[in-house]
Scaffold this motif. Structure first.
Motif, PDB file in Angstrom:
ATOM      1  N   ILE A  61       0.847  -1.186   0.000  1.00 47.34           N
ATOM      2  CA  ILE A  61       0.000   0.000   0.000  1.00 47.34           C
ATOM      3  C   ILE A  61       0.889   1.243   0.000  1.00 47.34           C
ATOM      4  N   TYR A  62       0.253   2.411  -0.136  1.00 49.58           N
ATOM      5  CA  TYR A  62       1.007   3.648  -0.291  1.00 49.58           C
ATOM      6  C   TYR A  62       1.912   3.934   0.906  1.00 49.58           C
TER       7      TYR A  62
ATOM      8  N   ASN B 159       2.699   0.141  -6.068  1.00 50.96           N
ATOM      9  CA  ASN B 159       2.021  -0.656  -5.050  1.00 50.96           C
ATOM     10  C   ASN B 159       1.005  -1.607  -5.677  1.00 50.96           C
TER      11      ASN B 159
ATOM     12  N   SER C 253      -2.143  -3.376  -6.798  1.00 52.09           N
ATOM     13  CA  SER C 253      -3.494  -2.913  -7.133  1.00 52.09           C
ATOM     14  C   SER C 253      -3.999  -3.781  -8.278  1.00 52.09           C
TER      15      SER C 253
ATOM     16  N   TYR D 179      -7.193  -5.773  -2.324  1.00 49.48           N
ATOM     17  CA  TYR D 179      -5.981  -4.966  -2.282  1.00 49.48           C
ATOM     18  C   TYR D 179      -6.035  -3.991  -1.112  1.00 49.48           C
TER      19      TYR D 179
ATOM     20  N   GLN E  97      -4.607  -1.189  -0.663  1.00 53.10           N
ATOM     21  CA  GLN E  97      -4.744   0.228  -0.997  1.00 53.10           C
ATOM     22  C   GLN E  97      -6.214   0.653  -1.116  1.00 53.10           C
TER      23      GLN E  97
ATOM     24  N   THR F 118      -7.212   3.429   3.054  1.00 48.74           N
ATOM     25  CA  THR F 118      -6.992   4.716   2.409  1.00 48.74           C
ATOM     26  C   THR F 118      -6.567   5.744   3.453  1.00 48.74           C
TER      27      THR F 118
END
Length: 440
Positions: free
Chosen positions: A148-149, A239, A241, A300, A302, A306
């Protein structure tokens, strides 16, 4: 470990997840995100979310502004003494490490579970007050899968636990350097920006890597000729996705090889170039496998964790899991791009198996003798006492949280800016006083 090449999908025995459309047809659309989210229902309503967002923005942007001010104050050092300039920028990088550590502690507290295999035995330590300390080398290349980010945030915090948060260098896509305020700060941090066009990237990349292995005796080098450096690269390039997953599947089909299930096929060109350019200035590549509790098979992270969910709604991951390994650079086939590509792919297939084990068991495997645990009591010859009990719960794991060593440590962020304001204020008063005396 042998990969089985299965693509990501829901297991036939698992119930089909309830879609927002299904819930909407039954008149309960407002509760859909809460029912589906692995961290449970939203913990903060609209007014509290707005307050948390305002305080988050005030702290984050205010701190970034102070760090930028510190960087511009130190910029003239580049013309006077480059070693002192880089030392000053390392301090401002430490300040950003403190910013993201406290930001996570206050707005997104979660359990961090750390483990490793035999290659890092004895390098992971839990202090008496529960904090993580990583006894990793001060120069290394760090690779990780990109879930993830915010992966980079937890990796920067890991550098903090090793007292290396002022010496981390991240390879990023070029567009990020133009983000107002933050992009300027990252350029001062000497991060490496790539456009993903190798013909354009290679000369700039080479220039930056040559700087990272330059031998000199600066104020941050201590007794060594090389400055500390953690060079972070995500070989997957982006990342995880749906788009990335599809791209990985296409690449697997094109190259006639099995795709991965829980990660994306890595690209080895950038990592190989890093290791070839750094030559004998780095002995180890450290590998961290990241996983977030609650992400269902085939979905996912991400999309679930969030910025809004994690920091404002009160729904961060229930645990962030990090599994460490290390590999000696001397044992890698750096002279053959084909062999090195295979070596990297083999490591990623091992990662894929680690992620499968995490999905099945809720945690990564751990070396039972891999972690040192400090216990209360007087030190022996200046060294902390260690718990050697064989019956220790969760042996081989460290369960901790992202937090600084001191609750007031974050105040360092504001010291240079405050000092500059004080100096300017005194200078203005002195000028006014002199002007008044001369005028009279």
């Amino acid at each position: 470990m042998e990969p089985n090449g299965l693509k990501q999908r829901h297991h036939p025995s698992e119930p089909k997840p309830i879609s927002p459309e299904d819930l909407q047809r039954h008149g309960i659309a407002d509760t859909a995100p809460s029912l589906q989210h692995p961290a449970g229902p939203v913990k903060h309503g609209g007014p509290m979310q707005a307050l948390r967002m305002s305080l988050f923005g005030l702290y984050f942007l205010g701190s970034c502004l102070c760090i930028n001010v510190s960087q511009f104050l130190g910029a003239p050092l580049y013309l006077y003494n480059k070693d002192w300039y880089y030392a000053w920028m390392a301090v401002t990088k430490q300040h950003f490490g403190l910013l993201i550590t406290t930001m996570t502690q206050w707005w997104s507290p979660t359990v961090v579970r750390v483990s490793g295999d035999e290659s890092v035995r004895g390098q992971l330590r839990q202090t008496e007050d529960g904090r993580l300390e990583c006894d990793f080398p001060d120069r290394m290349v760090l690779v990780a899968n990109h879930q993830i980010y915010t992966d980079w945030l937890y990796l920067w915090w890991s550098a903090y636990t090793a007292r290396m948060h002022g010496h981390i260098y991240i390879i990023l896509k070029e567009s990020l350097k133009w983000i107002p305020l933050i992009g300027t700060g990252m350029q001062f941090f000497s991060f490496i920006f790539l456009s993903r066009k190798w013909a354009n990237d290679k000369p700039r990349f080479q220039h930056r890597l040559q700087k990272l292995k330059a031998r000199h005796r600066g104020p941050i080098s201590g007794e060594h000729e090389l400055d500390p450096m953690w060079l972070l690269i995500f070989p997957e390039g982006t990342n995880l996705s749906k788009n990335g997953r599809d791209s990985s599947a296409r690449w697997a089909a094109k190259t006639n090889q099995p795709d991965l299930r829980h990660a994306m096929l890595p690209r080895s060109t950038g990592l190989l170039f890093c290791l070839q350019e750094l030559e004998d200035s780095v002995e180890w590549v450290y590998d961290c496998t990241m996983a977030y509790e609650g992400v269902p098979r085939g979905e996912y992270g991400q999309d679930l964790f969030t910025l809004k969910s994690t920091y404002f709604e009160g729904r961060p991951p229930r645990s962030v899991n990090m599994h460490w390994r290390r590999f000696a650079v001397k044992d890698m086939p750096l002279s053959s791009p084909t062999e090195f590509e295979k070596w990297v792919l083999d490591r990623w297939r091992e990662k894929d198996d680690l992620l499968e084990e995490f999905l099945q068991n809720g945690r990564f495997p751990a070396d039972p003798e891999g972690v040192r645990y400090e216990v209360a009591g007087p030190r022996l010859n200046g060294m902390p006492r260690l718990d050697k009990s064989e019956n220790r719960k969760n042996r081989g794991y460290i369960e901790t949280e992202v937090r600084p060593g001191s609750p007031v440590e974050f105040l360092q962020i504001f010291v240079p800016g405050a000092a500059a304001v004080l100096v300017v204020n005194v200078a203005v008063k002195m000028i006014r006083l002199v002007t008044k005396v001369v005028g009279s």
